[in-house]
Design a protein around this motif. Sequence first.
Motif, PDB file in Angstrom:
ATOM      1  N   LEU A 100       1.564  -3.577  -1.841  1.00  0.00           N
ATOM      2  CA  LEU A 100       3.019  -3.597  -1.622  1.00  0.00           C
ATOM      3  C   LEU A 100       3.380  -3.627  -0.145  1.00  0.00           C
ATOM      4  CD1 LEU A 100       4.487  -1.015  -4.184  1.00  0.00           C
ATOM      5  CD2 LEU A 100       4.501  -3.506  -4.316  1.00  0.00           C
ATOM      6  N   ALA A 101       2.410  -3.333   0.728  1.00  0.00           N
ATOM      7  CA  ALA A 101       2.670  -3.283   2.164  1.00  0.00           C
ATOM      8  C   ALA A 101       1.370  -3.553   2.899  1.00  0.00           C
ATOM      9  CB  ALA A 101       3.242  -1.919   2.550  1.00  0.00           C
ATOM     10  N   ASP A 102       1.481  -3.695   4.200  1.00  0.00           N
ATOM     11  CA  ASP A 102       0.290  -3.969   5.001  1.00  0.00           C
ATOM     12  C   ASP A 102      -0.692  -2.806   4.975  1.00  0.00           C
ATOM     13  OD1 ASP A 102       1.296  -6.444   5.689  1.00  0.00           O
ATOM     14  OD2 ASP A 102       2.236  -5.726   7.542  1.00  0.00           O
ATOM     15  N   SER A 103      -0.160  -1.589   4.940  1.00  0.00           N
ATOM     16  CA  SER A 103      -1.028  -0.404   4.963  1.00  0.00           C
ATOM     17  C   SER A 103      -1.032   0.276   3.593  1.00  0.00           C
ATOM     18  CB  SER A 103      -0.541   0.587   6.013  1.00  0.00           C
ATOM     19  OG  SER A 103      -1.250   1.813   5.900  1.00  0.00           O
ATOM     20  N   ALA A 136      -2.371   2.781  -3.819  1.00  0.00           N
ATOM     21  CA  ALA A 136      -3.294   1.643  -3.862  1.00  0.00           C
ATOM     22  C   ALA A 136      -4.210   1.678  -5.073  1.00  0.00           C
ATOM     23  CB  ALA A 136      -4.130   1.611  -2.583  1.00  0.00           C
ATOM     24  N   ASP A 137      -4.146   2.767  -5.870  1.00  0.00           N
ATOM     25  CA  ASP A 137      -4.932   2.861  -7.097  1.00  0.00           C
ATOM     26  C   ASP A 137      -4.154   3.723  -8.087  1.00  0.00           C
ATOM     27  OD1 ASP A 137      -5.344   5.568  -6.362  1.00  0.00           O
ATOM     28  OD2 ASP A 137      -7.126   5.011  -5.203  1.00  0.00           O
ATOM     29  N   TRP A 138      -4.826   4.145  -9.160  1.00  0.00           N
ATOM     30  CA  TRP A 138      -4.139   4.880 -10.224  1.00  0.00           C
ATOM     31  C   TRP A 138      -4.353   6.392 -10.156  1.00  0.00           C
ATOM     32  CZ3 TRP A 138      -0.748   2.550 -13.432  1.00  0.00           C
ATOM     33  CH2 TRP A 138      -0.768   1.162 -13.473  1.00  0.00           C
ATOM     34  N   LEU A 139      -5.041   6.867  -9.117  1.00  0.00           N
ATOM     35  CA  LEU A 139      -5.385   8.283  -9.075  1.00  0.00           C
ATOM     36  C   LEU A 139      -4.145   9.177  -9.039  1.00  0.00           C
ATOM     37  CD1 LEU A 139      -8.432   8.236  -6.600  1.00  0.00           C
ATOM     38  CD2 LEU A 139      -8.460   8.410  -9.098  1.00  0.00           C
TER      39      LEU A 139
END
Length: 419
Positions: free
Chosen positions: A48-51, A57-60
Amino acid sequence: MAKLYHPTYITAYLQGVKESVAECDVPVDPLLDVIALVDTAPWDVAPLADSPMDYEADWLATRRAGLDLIVAMAAADVQFGDRSDQAWALLYIAATDTAGESWAPMDPLTRAINRDCTRAFDAAVPFVASELRADKPVRAEFIELLEFALTRVGNDGEEYRAVVARRLGWLRHALPDWTDDNIGLLFGVDAPPELAQLTVDLAIHWGAPNRWLFETAPEMVRSAVLRDTKQAVEHFMVALLGDWPGYRFDDVVSFITQHHGDYPDLASKAGTRISHIVSDDNIEQRHIDTAVQLWETLLDSTAASALGGFCWMHRAAALDDERWAQLTVRTIEKSHSGGRWRHGAIVRAMQVPVSRSKLAVLNAIVRRPLEQWERYHIGEHIGEVLDNAADLEQTVEYQQLDTALREHDMIRDEPKEDS
């Protein structure tokens, strides 16, 4: 939910529902559908963004939010109905999956609540507690989970035991027979090496004073006290005030004096903690009496030179002024102690009515090294104190204080005006 495709948004949704669980009707079935779905990490996560720091960034985190929601629902006594086994299974599976990394440099409980498996294990307790409140029996799988937790070793063992230790009071209430039958596994010979004492230490640190623990593992409790484990001395003083077997007055005095040589700060720490306890506005007089008796007894013991912590008794409003002042003077004279308690003692000694004993407290304090701000406070108010003590001007205590103030340049003779 079609629009909430990304775990970032699903996480926020689950967290929002969690915050409102206690205030509204909860749609159990659709929520458990969502929680079960995200538990499978159903699709790849698009950036969704550069960082990756700016989005999930995952489902945790989404899985964690789902388990947190189950806990919130259980705490609010939401009825899961025929989905209760599914909710439990999500917790159980997560609690036994030790694949996640441990935050090794931190203390065991901090690591536990930041690791998915032990966080889920901790979440299992309010879930089972909710079922108990609904008159349901404790699940056999929960007993299995406890035994799984208590047989872990290393960092895993420390973290699972941190959860057990924090919940020990509840476990004793909910499963009295199980706790009695598993004393060896909890903090006995059946526990993994070095984890038995750790369990006691953590239970004291993170739990309320626990009479069953103190009576069941007295040697480990005393070890925690000597090592100054967090809250250990305070719980030790609670045991004294509660007259628990093994921690009655003579037991405590003997313990403190016998270990004074190797642990010279123990008596003072006991004084600090019991002073804190009996300073409560609702304290019973019998507890004040016990604290004062301990103070007096130790003043006549081999530990008399290290009782500065008892000077915090100035905070105990229910303690008679004269008795407080007399014991404080004796303590200062025997221990030559200083500390942050001095300001409070100065303030109390300056309060009206002024007495010979209070003047003696001020004299004892003034004759010892003071911080500059303490000198300033005394100098600012001592004139009023001496005015209030005019009737005592001929007493030894007044004269000694007057001399001490002049010796330390805290009062001076005012020059007479020319007539």
